[in-house]
Design a protein around this motif. Structure first.
Motif, PDB file in Angstrom:
ATOM      1  N   MET A 293      50.006  46.039  37.307  1.00 45.21           N
ATOM      2  CA  MET A 293      49.775  46.214  35.816  1.00 45.21           C
ATOM      3  C   MET A 293      49.204  45.138  35.704  1.00 45.21           C
ATOM      4  SD  MET A 293      50.986  48.404  34.747  1.00 45.21           S
ATOM      5  CE  MET A 293      50.295  47.980  33.004  1.00 45.21           C
ATOM      6  N   ARG A 294      48.074  44.690  34.955  1.00 46.52           N
ATOM      7  CA  ARG A 294      47.510  43.424  34.696  1.00 46.52           C
ATOM      8  C   ARG A 294      47.446  42.840  33.198  1.00 46.52           C
ATOM      9  NH1 ARG A 294      42.730  44.727  37.175  1.00 46.52           N
ATOM     10  NH2 ARG A 294      42.247  45.732  35.052  1.00 46.52           N
ATOM     11  N   LYS A 295      47.819  41.204  32.897  1.00 49.10           N
ATOM     12  CA  LYS A 295      47.701  40.475  31.655  1.00 49.10           C
ATOM     13  C   LYS A 295      46.059  39.857  31.860  1.00 49.10           C
ATOM     14  CE  LYS A 295      50.026  37.779  28.583  1.00 49.10           C
ATOM     15  NZ  LYS A 295      51.560  37.703  27.390  1.00 49.10           N
ATOM     16  N   VAL A 296      45.104  40.197  30.099  1.00 52.03           N
ATOM     17  CA  VAL A 296      44.291  38.615  30.697  1.00 52.03           C
ATOM     18  C   VAL A 296      44.834  37.423  29.993  1.00 52.03           C
ATOM     19  CG1 VAL A 296      41.983  38.196  29.446  1.00 52.03           C
ATOM     20  CG2 VAL A 296      42.561  40.654  29.884  1.00 52.03           C
ATOM     21  N   GLU A 297      44.822  36.210  30.829  1.00 44.48           N
ATOM     22  CA  GLU A 297      44.982  35.027  30.997  1.00 44.48           C
ATOM     23  C   GLU A 297      43.259  33.988  31.409  1.00 44.48           C
ATOM     24  OE1 GLU A 297      47.977  33.459  33.616  1.00 44.48           O
ATOM     25  OE2 GLU A 297      49.027  35.172  32.081  1.00 44.48           O
ATOM     26  N   LYS A 298      42.918  33.270  30.977  1.00 43.44           N
ATOM     27  CA  LYS A 298      42.306  32.558  30.816  1.00 43.44           C
ATOM     28  C   LYS A 298      42.456  31.074  32.434  1.00 43.44           C
ATOM     29  CE  LYS A 298      38.586  29.514  29.516  1.00 43.44           C
ATOM     30  NZ  LYS A 298      37.714  29.110  27.909  1.00 43.44           N
ATOM     31  N   VAL A 299      41.960  31.098  33.238  1.00 42.83           N
ATOM     32  CA  VAL A 299      42.492  30.777  34.733  1.00 42.83           C
ATOM     33  C   VAL A 299      41.235  29.566  35.072  1.00 42.83           C
ATOM     34  CG1 VAL A 299      43.011  30.920  36.914  1.00 42.83           C
ATOM     35  CG2 VAL A 299      43.672  32.529  36.061  1.00 42.83           C
ATOM     36  N   GLY A 300      40.842  28.386  34.752  1.00 42.21           N
ATOM     37  CA  GLY A 300      39.562  27.246  34.554  1.00 42.21           C
ATOM     38  C   GLY A 300      38.673  27.812  33.556  1.00 42.21           C
ATOM     39  N   ASP A 301      37.795  27.399  33.830  1.00 38.33           N
ATOM     40  CA  ASP A 301      37.156  28.117  33.023  1.00 38.33           C
ATOM     41  C   ASP A 301      36.726  30.101  33.145  1.00 38.33           C
ATOM     42  OD1 ASP A 301      36.359  25.022  32.911  1.00 38.33           O
ATOM     43  OD2 ASP A 301      35.003  25.076  34.103  1.00 38.33           O
ATOM     44  N   GLU A 302      37.670  30.178  33.370  1.00 35.96           N
ATOM     45  CA  GLU A 302      37.092  31.950  33.664  1.00 35.96           C
ATOM     46  C   GLU A 302      38.351  32.886  33.112  1.00 35.96           C
ATOM     47  OE1 GLU A 302      34.056  33.326  36.792  1.00 35.96           O
ATOM     48  OE2 GLU A 302      36.059  33.304  37.658  1.00 35.96           O
ATOM     49  N   TYR A 303      37.926  34.409  33.120  1.00 40.99           N
ATOM     50  CA  TYR A 303      39.166  35.091  32.263  1.00 40.99           C
ATOM     51  C   TYR A 303      39.310  35.794  33.261  1.00 40.99           C
ATOM     52  CZ  TYR A 303      37.868  33.203  27.626  1.00 40.99           C
ATOM     53  OH  TYR A 303      37.335  32.229  26.602  1.00 40.99           O
ATOM     54  N   GLN A 304      40.062  36.573  33.578  1.00 39.61           N
ATOM     55  CA  GLN A 304      40.727  36.975  34.968  1.00 39.61           C
ATOM     56  C   GLN A 304      42.636  38.170  34.574  1.00 39.61           C
ATOM     57  OE1 GLN A 304      40.218  36.329  37.698  1.00 39.61           O
ATOM     58  NE2 GLN A 304      39.262  34.505  38.179  1.00 39.61           N
ATOM     59  N   ASN A 305      42.284  38.811  35.193  1.00 40.14           N
ATOM     60  CA  ASN A 305      43.578  40.018  35.389  1.00 40.14           C
ATOM     61  C   ASN A 305      44.540  39.281  36.127  1.00 40.14           C
ATOM     62  OD1 ASN A 305      42.463  42.665  33.239  1.00 40.14           O
ATOM     63  ND2 ASN A 305      40.694  42.376  34.584  1.00 40.14           N
ATOM     64  N   VAL A 306      45.010  39.085  35.363  1.00 38.16           N
ATOM     65  CA  VAL A 306      46.175  38.633  36.146  1.00 38.16           C
ATOM     66  C   VAL A 306      47.011  39.442  36.040  1.00 38.16           C
ATOM     67  CG1 VAL A 306      48.033  36.249  36.308  1.00 38.16           C
ATOM     68  CG2 VAL A 306      45.916  36.176  35.727  1.00 38.16           C
ATOM     69  N   GLU A 307      47.770  40.127  37.954  1.00 41.65           N
ATOM     70  CA  GLU A 307      48.373  40.738  38.014  1.00 41.65           C
ATOM     71  C   GLU A 307      49.901  40.108  38.022  1.00 41.65           C
ATOM     72  OE1 GLU A 307      47.920  41.815  42.213  1.00 41.65           O
ATOM     73  OE2 GLU A 307      45.349  42.158  41.525  1.00 41.65           O
ATOM     74  N   PHE A 308      51.210  40.957  37.479  1.00 36.22           N
ATOM     75  CA  PHE A 308      52.094  40.829  36.933  1.00 36.22           C
ATOM     76  C   PHE A 308      52.743  41.850  37.799  1.00 36.22           C
ATOM     77  CE2 PHE A 308      51.272  42.947  32.728  1.00 36.22           C
ATOM     78  CZ  PHE A 308      51.617  43.358  33.033  1.00 36.22           C
ATOM     79  N   ASP A 309      53.055  43.367  37.948  1.00 35.35           N
ATOM     80  CA  ASP A 309      53.817  44.099  38.559  1.00 35.35           C
ATOM     81  C   ASP A 309      53.071  45.371  38.931  1.00 35.35           C
ATOM     82  OD1 ASP A 309      56.068  45.806  38.898  1.00 35.35           O
ATOM     83  OD2 ASP A 309      56.545  46.041  36.639  1.00 35.35           O
ATOM     84  N   VAL A 310      53.356  45.630  39.750  1.00 30.78           N
ATOM     85  CA  VAL A 310      52.906  46.252  40.888  1.00 30.78           C
ATOM     86  C   VAL A 310      53.840  48.251  40.989  1.00 30.78           C
ATOM     87  CG1 VAL A 310      54.230  46.177  42.975  1.00 30.78           C
ATOM     88  CG2 VAL A 310      52.130  47.391  42.861  1.00 30.78           C
TER      89      VAL A 310
ATOM     90  N   ASP B 191      36.073  42.897  35.064  1.00 31.74           N
ATOM     91  CA  ASP B 191      36.046  41.673  36.047  1.00 31.74           C
ATOM     92  C   ASP B 191      34.533  41.437  35.877  1.00 31.74           C
ATOM     93  OD1 ASP B 191      38.324  40.323  37.530  1.00 31.74           O
ATOM     94  OD2 ASP B 191      38.665  42.440  38.128  1.00 31.74           O
ATOM     95  N   ASP B 192      33.815  42.114  35.769  1.00 35.54           N
ATOM     96  CA  ASP B 192      32.356  41.938  35.806  1.00 35.54           C
ATOM     97  C   ASP B 192      31.719  41.206  34.466  1.00 35.54           C
ATOM     98  OD1 ASP B 192      29.209  41.469  37.144  1.00 35.54           O
ATOM     99  OD2 ASP B 192      29.101  43.454  37.002  1.00 35.54           O
ATOM    100  N   ASN B 193      32.079  41.524  33.632  1.00 34.62           N
ATOM    101  CA  ASN B 193      32.133  41.620  31.970  1.00 34.62           C
ATOM    102  C   ASN B 193      32.769  40.468  31.502  1.00 34.62           C
ATOM    103  OD1 ASN B 193      29.310  43.433  32.649  1.00 34.62           O
ATOM    104  ND2 ASN B 193      31.048  44.987  32.354  1.00 34.62           N
ATOM    105  N   LEU B 194      34.297  40.542  31.990  1.00 35.62           N
ATOM    106  CA  LEU B 194      35.303  40.307  31.139  1.00 35.62           C
ATOM    107  C   LEU B 194      35.014  39.041  30.003  1.00 35.62           C
ATOM    108  CD1 LEU B 194      38.044  40.242  30.142  1.00 35.62           C
ATOM    109  CD2 LEU B 194      38.581  39.566  32.398  1.00 35.62           C
ATOM    110  N   ASN B 195      34.109  38.229  31.768  1.00 36.19           N
ATOM    111  CA  ASN B 195      34.225  36.826  30.720  1.00 36.19           C
ATOM    112  C   ASN B 195      33.648  36.460  29.243  1.00 36.19           C
ATOM    113  OD1 ASN B 195      35.392  34.745  32.066  1.00 36.19           O
ATOM    114  ND2 ASN B 195      33.514  35.076  33.757  1.00 36.19           N
ATOM    115  N   GLU B 196      32.442  37.592  28.946  1.00 35.02           N
ATOM    116  CA  GLU B 196      31.406  37.693  27.911  1.00 35.02           C
ATOM    117  C   GLU B 196      32.041  38.095  26.789  1.00 35.02           C
ATOM    118  OE1 GLU B 196      28.441  41.005  28.419  1.00 35.02           O
ATOM    119  OE2 GLU B 196      28.780  40.895  30.853  1.00 35.02           O
ATOM    120  N   ALA B 197      33.525  38.729  26.979  1.00 30.14           N
ATOM    121  CA  ALA B 197      34.678  39.149  26.031  1.00 30.14           C
ATOM    122  C   ALA B 197      35.121  38.178  25.526  1.00 30.14           C
ATOM    123  CB  ALA B 197      35.813  39.877  26.504  1.00 30.14           C
ATOM    124  N   GLY B 198      35.419  36.481  25.919  1.00 26.13           N
ATOM    125  CA  GLY B 198      35.959  35.808  25.494  1.00 26.13           C
ATOM    126  C   GLY B 198      37.466  35.579  25.509  1.00 26.13           C
TER     127      GLY B 198
END
Length: 394
Positions: free
Chosen positions: A366-383, A261-268
């Motif tokens: 379990m997380r999938k990278v999605e764009k949420v607003g102006d940021e890229y996020q690891n969005v949880e979809f399962d546990v 999460d600290d570097n994810l926005n850099e990856a775009g």
């Protein structure tokens, strides 16, 4: 002269007795409880040190600096990510500063260099970062507040076999944590009928991923499994996009550090759709996590907390709760024993210390990278709930 000195001493003792307080207890209450925090604030792994230190500051800002009558003092030391420095700093903190706990430790070699010192001096050691599973075996005085590589990797390996991925290539750094992640993935993937087409190991520092990714494209697996330390993941994600592996139908999956999460926005956009597993994401949906993020950002507004950040925060909670449980004494194995009984709700979800491994039993998301607003996020979809250090449900 001797008579007057005797009278002053006697009067002091009587005064303390009249208040119901014994002199040794007064001294103990006045003595600060010292935490030596050894982290890489400079060098290749400085982001890990910043995460841990900011989270420690956030915790003390929220909970104050006095526990069970003891003033808590955090002494920060920068080891630059070099094991020889860490060992020297640990010795100085224990011998000269007389710390009650040592904490931090960004990498496995650092942890293993310091563990014998903790054992010899009987100093509790809170491991907030390094994730090699065997680390806690190096000292009975060590308790970990992050997670293990096997614990985290088990999640993505199980997801892969449950979601039609039949062939894979593994790409890991050429050192012990990389090998451990590789083995953990293979254990679950092969046992369910999956096939590994190639195993790639890259240099730990400043790797050029281009030739390795071309090799993956030539092999054409269903998925590329990657584990990398926090930091290099952003570079890999960019090159994964540039090499067109997604267009070639090669799914990128991995240990959560690759989408830190600290570097994810850099990856775009190159990170979009990447699937990982980990014990924490900034996007975790709970009121406690939102409060933690606000606290963290009040200390460091330039970044958002990642899995090391929450581990630093929870590591301080282990120390505070154990200090309370020992009525402010917090000495040696008594403090460790108190930590081994703890369970609580963390910003990551429910955690409890396994008294045998001295690791957290915790949820793996379990997380999938999605764009949420102006940021890229690891969005949880399962546990996967209640996973222990060995990657098994407990």
């Amino acid at each position: 002269m001797k008579k007057r000195h005797f009278l002053r001493t006697a009067l002091s003792v009587l005064a303390l007795a009249a208040t119901g307080v014994h002199a040794p207890q007064v001294l103990a209450a006045e003595k600060p409880f010292k935490v030596g925090l050894i982290v890489p604030m400079t060098g290749a792994f400085a982001s890990t040190g910043r995460q841990l230190y900011s989270a420690v500051q956030a915790f003390t800002k929220e909970h104050g600096d006095t526990v069970a009558g003891r003033k808590v003092q955090v002494i920060l030391k920068d080891d630059g990510g070099i094991a020889a420095n860490s060992r020297k700093l640990a010795q100085e903190l224990i011998v000269n500063d007389k710390v009650d706990v040592i904490a931090g430790f960004g990498l496995t070699p650092i942890t293993l260099a310091v563990a014998p010192i903790a054992t010899e001096s009987k100093t509790p050691m809170v491991l907030m970062a390094a994730q090699t599973q065997a680390n806690t075996e190096a000292s009975p005085f060590m308790v970990r507040s992050s997670g293990t590589i096997t614990q985290v990797t088990s999640g993505i390996a199980q997801w892969a076999v449950d979601n039609g991925i039949k062939t894979a290539v593994t790409l890991v750094p050429d050192y012990a944590p990389g090998y451990e992640s590789e083995e953990a993935f293979k254990k679950y993937f092969l046992a369910s009928g999956g096939k590994i087409l190639d195993e790639i190991r890259v240099p730990m520092r400043n790797p050029d991923f281009a030739p390795f990714l071309q090799r993956v494209r030539d092999v054409k697996p269903d998925a590329l499994f990657v584990m990398l330390p926090s930091g290099p993941g952003a570079a890999l994600l960019k090159q994964y996009g540039q090499r067109g592996l997604a267009e070639a139908g090669i799914k990128l999956i991995g240990h959560g550090a690759i989408t830190d999460d600290d570097n994810l926005n850099e990856a775009g956009d190159a990170a979009l759709g990447v699937i990982t597993s980990d014990y924490y994401a900034t996007s975790h949906d709970s009121e406690l996590n939102r409060k933690f993020i606000d606290l963290y950002k009040s200390v460091d507004s330039t970044s958002r907390p990642n899995f090391f950040g929450v581990a630093g925060y929870d590591g301080m909670r282990l120390i505070y709760e154990a200090l309370k449980a020992t009525d402010g004494k917090g000495e040696g194995m008594a403090l460790v024993d108190a930590m081994k009984t703890l369970s609580f709700e963390s910003p990551r979800g429910p955690v409890r210390v396994d008294p045998e491994s001295r690791d957290f039993v915790q949820n793996i998301y379990m997380r999938k990278v999605e764009k949420v607003g102006d940021e890229y996020q690891n969005v949880e979809f399962d546990v996967i709930e209640n996973v222990n250090a060995s990657g098994e449900k407990k």
